[in-house]
Design an enzyme around this catalytic site. Sequence first.
Site, PDB file in Angstrom:
ATOM      1  N   CYS A  66     -18.868   1.060   6.919  1.00 52.89           N
ATOM      2  CA  CYS A  66     -19.177   0.227   5.751  1.00 52.89           C
ATOM      3  C   CYS A  66     -18.520  -1.151   5.849  1.00 52.89           C
ATOM      4  O   CYS A  66     -19.052  -2.128   5.325  1.00 52.89           O
ATOM      5  CB  CYS A  66     -18.778   0.932   4.462  1.00 52.89           C
ATOM      6  SG  CYS A  66     -17.000   1.230   4.266  1.00 52.89           S
TER       7      CYS A  66
ATOM      8  N   CYS B 118     -20.852  -5.310   6.956  1.00 53.03           N
ATOM      9  CA  CYS B 118     -20.879  -6.328   5.898  1.00 53.03           C
ATOM     10  C   CYS B 118     -21.339  -7.686   6.447  1.00 53.03           C
ATOM     11  O   CYS B 118     -20.754  -8.206   7.400  1.00 53.03           O
ATOM     12  CB  CYS B 118     -19.488  -6.473   5.284  1.00 53.03           C
ATOM     13  SG  CYS B 118     -19.395  -7.747   4.000  1.00 53.03           S
TER      14      CYS B 118
ATOM     15  N   ASP C 270       0.805  -1.214   0.000  1.00 51.62           N
ATOM     16  CA  ASP C 270       0.000   0.000   0.000  1.00 51.62           C
ATOM     17  C   ASP C 270       0.847   1.278   0.000  1.00 51.62           C
ATOM     18  O   ASP C 270       0.370   2.334   0.389  1.00 51.62           O
ATOM     19  CB  ASP C 270      -0.936  -0.009   1.217  1.00 51.62           C
ATOM     20  CG  ASP C 270      -2.038   1.038   1.106  1.00 51.62           C
ATOM     21  OD1 ASP C 270      -2.449   1.344  -0.021  1.00 51.62           O
ATOM     22  OD2 ASP C 270      -2.473   1.563   2.151  1.00 51.62           O
TER      23      ASP C 270
ATOM     24  N   CYS D 187     -23.356   4.531   5.266  1.00 56.28           N
ATOM     25  CA  CYS D 187     -22.336   5.586   5.169  1.00 56.28           C
ATOM     26  C   CYS D 187     -22.881   6.924   5.677  1.00 56.28           C
ATOM     27  O   CYS D 187     -23.871   7.441   5.148  1.00 56.28           O
ATOM     28  CB  CYS D 187     -21.867   5.738   3.724  1.00 56.28           C
ATOM     29  SG  CYS D 187     -20.608   7.025   3.525  1.00 56.28           S
TER      30      CYS D 187
ATOM     31  N   CYS E  33     -15.672  10.846   2.092  1.00 51.71           N
ATOM     32  CA  CYS E  33     -15.406   9.714   2.977  1.00 51.71           C
ATOM     33  C   CYS E  33     -14.738  10.184   4.267  1.00 51.71           C
ATOM     34  O   CYS E  33     -13.756  10.934   4.235  1.00 51.71           O
ATOM     35  CB  CYS E  33     -14.505   8.711   2.255  1.00 51.71           C
ATOM     36  SG  CYS E  33     -14.003   7.315   3.270  1.00 51.71           S
TER      37      CYS E  33
ATOM     38  N   CYS F 294     -21.976 -10.156  -3.392  1.00 50.76           N
ATOM     39  CA  CYS F 294     -22.738  -9.110  -2.699  1.00 50.76           C
ATOM     40  C   CYS F 294     -24.243  -9.228  -2.948  1.00 50.76           C
ATOM     41  O   CYS F 294     -25.049  -8.837  -2.102  1.00 50.76           O
ATOM     42  CB  CYS F 294     -22.256  -7.721  -3.133  1.00 50.76           C
ATOM     43  SG  CYS F 294     -20.645  -7.271  -2.477  1.00 50.76           S
TER      44      CYS F 294
ATOM     45  N   CYS G 111     -13.021   5.455   9.513  1.00 54.31           N
ATOM     46  CA  CYS G 111     -14.436   5.112   9.679  1.00 54.31           C
ATOM     47  C   CYS G 111     -14.618   3.651   9.287  1.00 54.31           C
ATOM     48  O   CYS G 111     -14.202   3.246   8.200  1.00 54.31           O
ATOM     49  CB  CYS G 111     -15.302   6.011   8.793  1.00 54.31           C
ATOM     50  SG  CYS G 111     -17.076   5.662   8.870  1.00 54.31           S
TER      51      CYS G 111
END
Length: 383
Positions: free
Chosen positions: A249, A253, A139, A203, A219, A193, A246
């Site tokens: 989201c 799931c 990353d 959100c 975001c 999904c 945050c």
Amino acid sequence: MTAVRSRPERLRALIEMEACAAGFDVVTIASPEAAPMAPGRLAHFLKEGRHGTMAWMEETAMRRAHPRALWPDVRSIIMLGMNYGPGHDPLAVLARRDRGAISVYAQNRDYHDVIKGRLKQIAGKVAARTGAQVKVFVDTAPVMEKPLAAGSGLGWQGKHTNLVSREFGSWLFLGSIFTTAELAADRPEKDHCGSCRACLDICPTEAFPAPYQLDARRCISYLTIEHKGPIPQEFRERMGNRIYGCDDCLAVCPWNKFAREASEAKLKAREELKAPPLSELLELDDAAFRAFFSGSPVKRIGRDRFLRNVLIAAGNSGEKSLVPACRRLAEDPAPLVRGAAIWALSRLMEPHAFEALRDLQQYETDTDVQGEWKHALGWMAGR
């Protein structure tokens, strides 16, 4: 350790063995062509300006678009995932308005530090066994880890754009090893999904223009971590007590029901970072901030940006006991802190008490802080 597809090749067996020994929970192999849709999606994201102030995304777009643009010699990409699943409900802290909510991934050691050295160990074994060249990424380079992970069967990109796994839900750190070695690629994972919209609907700032699309400018993770200036007024109340990142989201799931708590000690939450009191965070000077968040990714944003976030949470808390600390920070040397303190005080104080602070306004020279005073006084007048 779970291997998405077992293969008889000795090199594959070596990689899986070394990955398991290094603490990774899943390993797959991607070809450099595993994410054919990624360049177009990236181009659309940038064209719409959804990267906000993250100029580096635009600057590295050409190299990010395809693995071979980053390294022409790459033949195979080893994708690895490390579970960082929480052992607690990460959304429970949102109801405790006098506490700060820190994203699960940042509640212990910086995952870059945890993972990169282990990737190097595995890469070194691959190079020694094959003579192939290797490069490791976590990353910190223009690598599109999530599309590559999906293309290699490690999981799929959910409607929140993050990777989802049938075994680990939304709680996987990703790392990659690029190599010139030829390895058989795994099959992509299907999207599971279905009609679920849980991640989109929860959100707080409506940061998803459509399923599988994110506008980073809205975001809270971007606003609290990447954004360097004052938090836009329209998002401050919606931030609640989220002071770094945050998890909404991710945490909602449904696939998380199969997830389990991280086994890696360095990825388990430090107790003091699960729900730190705002009253204590507001007292942090630079030295105390660095000491408290030693080894944590929170440290990277610096004390001033962090206190900006904490002050927004203080203003949303309704806790009058935080007024003295906010009042002191209204005279902080950092304009970013002063401005956020003015906003917090305007939410916590009665109009007549806030009006008594106007002596501070006449000595203010920073344009942004002057704007905070103007907005706060106008908001007070309309109450």
